[in-house]
Write a protein that holds these residues in place. Structure first.
Motif, PDB file in Angstrom:
ATOM      1  N   PHE A   8     -55.478 -37.130  12.464  1.00  0.00           N
ATOM      2  CA  PHE A   8     -54.855 -37.607  13.700  1.00  0.00           C
ATOM      3  C   PHE A   8     -53.333 -37.576  13.593  1.00  0.00           C
ATOM      4  N   LEU A   9     -52.806 -38.037  12.455  1.00  0.00           N
ATOM      5  CA  LEU A   9     -51.354 -38.117  12.294  1.00  0.00           C
ATOM      6  C   LEU A   9     -50.689 -36.756  12.138  1.00  0.00           C
ATOM      7  N   ARG A  10     -51.454 -35.707  11.881  1.00  0.00           N
ATOM      8  CA  ARG A  10     -50.894 -34.359  11.870  1.00  0.00           C
ATOM      9  C   ARG A  10     -50.726 -33.827  13.294  1.00  0.00           C
ATOM     10  N   GLN A  11     -51.299 -34.513  14.276  1.00  0.00           N
ATOM     11  CA  GLN A  11     -51.254 -34.058  15.659  1.00  0.00           C
ATOM     12  C   GLN A  11     -50.119 -34.666  16.467  1.00  0.00           C
ATOM     13  N   VAL A  12     -49.499 -35.730  15.931  1.00  0.00           N
ATOM     14  CA  VAL A  12     -48.469 -36.446  16.684  1.00  0.00           C
ATOM     15  C   VAL A  12     -47.641 -37.290  15.716  1.00  0.00           C
ATOM     16  N   ARG A  13     -46.358 -37.436  16.021  1.00  0.00           N
ATOM     17  CA  ARG A  13     -45.525 -38.362  15.260  1.00  0.00           C
ATOM     18  C   ARG A  13     -45.404 -39.630  16.087  1.00  0.00           C
ATOM     19  N   ILE A  14     -45.651 -40.767  15.461  1.00  0.00           N
ATOM     20  CA  ILE A  14     -45.666 -42.062  16.150  1.00  0.00           C
ATOM     21  C   ILE A  14     -44.586 -42.939  15.529  1.00  0.00           C
ATOM     22  N   VAL A  15     -43.682 -43.440  16.387  1.00  0.00           N
ATOM     23  CA  VAL A  15     -42.610 -44.308  15.893  1.00  0.00           C
ATOM     24  C   VAL A  15     -42.587 -45.597  16.700  1.00  0.00           C
ATOM     25  N   SER A  16     -42.164 -46.653  16.044  1.00  0.00           N
ATOM     26  CA  SER A  16     -42.042 -47.942  16.719  1.00  0.00           C
ATOM     27  C   SER A  16     -41.001 -47.839  17.824  1.00  0.00           C
ATOM     28  N   TYR A  17     -41.281 -48.436  18.960  1.00  0.00           N
ATOM     29  CA  TYR A  17     -40.364 -48.402  20.101  1.00  0.00           C
ATOM     30  C   TYR A  17     -39.837 -49.813  20.344  1.00  0.00           C
ATOM     31  N   MET A  18     -38.527 -49.947  20.314  1.00  0.00           N
ATOM     32  CA  MET A  18     -37.880 -51.241  20.512  1.00  0.00           C
ATOM     33  C   MET A  18     -37.142 -51.241  21.848  1.00  0.00           C
ATOM     34  N   GLU A  19     -37.170 -52.386  22.491  1.00  0.00           N
ATOM     35  CA  GLU A  19     -36.444 -52.562  23.748  1.00  0.00           C
ATOM     36  C   GLU A  19     -35.866 -53.974  23.739  1.00  0.00           C
ATOM     37  N   GLY A  20     -34.562 -54.098  23.884  1.00  0.00           N
ATOM     38  CA  GLY A  20     -33.935 -55.417  23.826  1.00  0.00           C
ATOM     39  C   GLY A  20     -34.103 -56.086  22.480  1.00  0.00           C
ATOM     40  N   GLY A  21     -34.195 -55.277  21.408  1.00  0.00           N
ATOM     41  CA  GLY A  21     -34.346 -55.815  20.065  1.00  0.00           C
ATOM     42  C   GLY A  21     -35.748 -56.287  19.719  1.00  0.00           C
ATOM     43  N   LYS A  22     -36.710 -56.046  20.623  1.00  0.00           N
ATOM     44  CA  LYS A  22     -38.091 -56.479  20.382  1.00  0.00           C
ATOM     45  C   LYS A  22     -39.027 -55.271  20.421  1.00  0.00           C
ATOM     46  N   PRO A  23     -40.070 -55.291  19.588  1.00  0.00           N
ATOM     47  CA  PRO A  23     -41.034 -54.187  19.627  1.00  0.00           C
ATOM     48  C   PRO A  23     -41.801 -54.190  20.954  1.00  0.00           C
ATOM     49  N   ARG A  24     -41.889 -53.014  21.566  1.00  0.00           N
ATOM     50  CA  ARG A  24     -42.563 -52.889  22.859  1.00  0.00           C
ATOM     51  C   ARG A  24     -43.690 -51.879  22.863  1.00  0.00           C
ATOM     52  N   GLY A  25     -43.954 -51.282  21.706  1.00  0.00           N
ATOM     53  CA  GLY A  25     -45.025 -50.297  21.637  1.00  0.00           C
ATOM     54  C   GLY A  25     -44.687 -49.216  20.644  1.00  0.00           C
ATOM     55  N   PHE A  26     -45.371 -48.082  20.779  1.00  0.00           N
ATOM     56  CA  PHE A  26     -45.142 -46.957  19.900  1.00  0.00           C
ATOM     57  C   PHE A  26     -44.887 -45.709  20.726  1.00  0.00           C
ATOM     58  N   GLN A  27     -43.814 -44.990  20.356  1.00  0.00           N
ATOM     59  CA  GLN A  27     -43.440 -43.785  21.074  1.00  0.00           C
ATOM     60  C   GLN A  27     -44.060 -42.571  20.405  1.00  0.00           C
ATOM     61  N   LEU A  28     -44.549 -41.644  21.228  1.00  0.00           N
ATOM     62  CA  LEU A  28     -45.195 -40.428  20.748  1.00  0.00           C
ATOM     63  C   LEU A  28     -44.193 -39.280  20.772  1.00  0.00           C
ATOM     64  N   MET A  29     -44.131 -38.525  19.681  1.00  0.00           N
ATOM     65  CA  MET A  29     -43.218 -37.392  19.569  1.00  0.00           C
ATOM     66  C   MET A  29     -43.917 -36.247  18.853  1.00  0.00           C
ATOM     67  N   ASP A  30     -43.397 -35.050  19.041  1.00  0.00           N
ATOM     68  CA  ASP A  30     -43.887 -33.858  18.326  1.00  0.00           C
ATOM     69  C   ASP A  30     -45.388 -33.685  18.462  1.00  0.00           C
ATOM     70  N   ILE A  31     -45.909 -33.883  19.687  1.00  0.00           N
ATOM     71  CA  ILE A  31     -47.342 -33.707  19.941  1.00  0.00           C
ATOM     72  C   ILE A  31     -47.697 -32.227  19.777  1.00  0.00           C
ATOM     73  N   VAL A  32     -48.710 -31.957  18.981  1.00  0.00           N
ATOM     74  CA  VAL A  32     -49.166 -30.585  18.752  1.00  0.00           C
ATOM     75  C   VAL A  32     -49.908 -30.095  19.993  1.00  0.00           C
ATOM     76  N   PRO A  33     -49.467 -28.956  20.572  1.00  0.00           N
ATOM     77  CA  PRO A  33     -50.178 -28.399  21.730  1.00  0.00           C
ATOM     78  C   PRO A  33     -51.649 -28.148  21.397  1.00  0.00           C
ATOM     79  N   GLY A  34     -52.530 -28.547  22.310  1.00  0.00           N
ATOM     80  CA  GLY A  34     -53.966 -28.356  22.127  1.00  0.00           C
ATOM     81  C   GLY A  34     -54.648 -29.459  21.338  1.00  0.00           C
ATOM     82  N   SER A  35     -53.868 -30.386  20.765  1.00  0.00           N
ATOM     83  CA  SER A  35     -54.457 -31.498  20.008  1.00  0.00           C
ATOM     84  C   SER A  35     -55.132 -32.469  20.980  1.00  0.00           C
ATOM     85  N   ILE A  36     -55.916 -33.389  20.436  1.00  0.00           N
ATOM     86  CA  ILE A  36     -56.577 -34.374  21.299  1.00  0.00           C
ATOM     87  C   ILE A  36     -55.546 -35.202  22.064  1.00  0.00           C
ATOM     88  N   VAL A  37     -54.419 -35.483  21.425  1.00  0.00           N
ATOM     89  CA  VAL A  37     -53.359 -36.259  22.077  1.00  0.00           C
ATOM     90  C   VAL A  37     -52.843 -35.503  23.307  1.00  0.00           C
TER      91      VAL A  37
END
Length: 93
Positions: A8-37
């Motif tokens: 799964f982690l080879r299909q997408v890079r997942i990083v913590s997303y902060m807003e106003g100094g607080k964690p608000r979720g996880f941001q998706l980056m470098d999604i592999v075309p055709g992957s489940i993501v």
């Protein structure tokens, strides 16, 4: 449905997303075309804020989310895309 975490982690890079100094979720980056993501409609830059109504703020939350996804049941993701909130329902069967 998703296989193991390493695959799964080879299909997408997942990083913590902060807003106003607080964690608000996880941001998706470098999604592999055709992957489940990619196939479920997620895009680079999307921020996953909730999974099945549960907030995703910590790595532990993310691991619980992955476990839910591995179960093969349906899942609803609440995301933020370009400052717009959106809900994506996914049938993992």
């Amino acid at each position: 449905a998703l296989g193991d975490m390493a695959t799964f982690l080879r299909q997408v890079r997942i990083v913590s997303y902060m807003e106003g100094g607080k964690p608000r979720g996880f941001q998706l980056m470098d999604i592999v075309p055709g992957s489940i993501v990619d196939r479920v409609g997620l895009k680079n830059g999307d921020v996953v804020e909730r999974v099945n109504g549960k907030s995703i703020h910590t790595p532990k939350d993310a691991m619980q989310c992955f476990s839910m996804l591995q179960s093969g049941r349906g899942v609803t993701l609440e995301i933020k895309r370009k400052n717009q909130h959106k809900s994506i329902s996914i049938d993992l069967k």
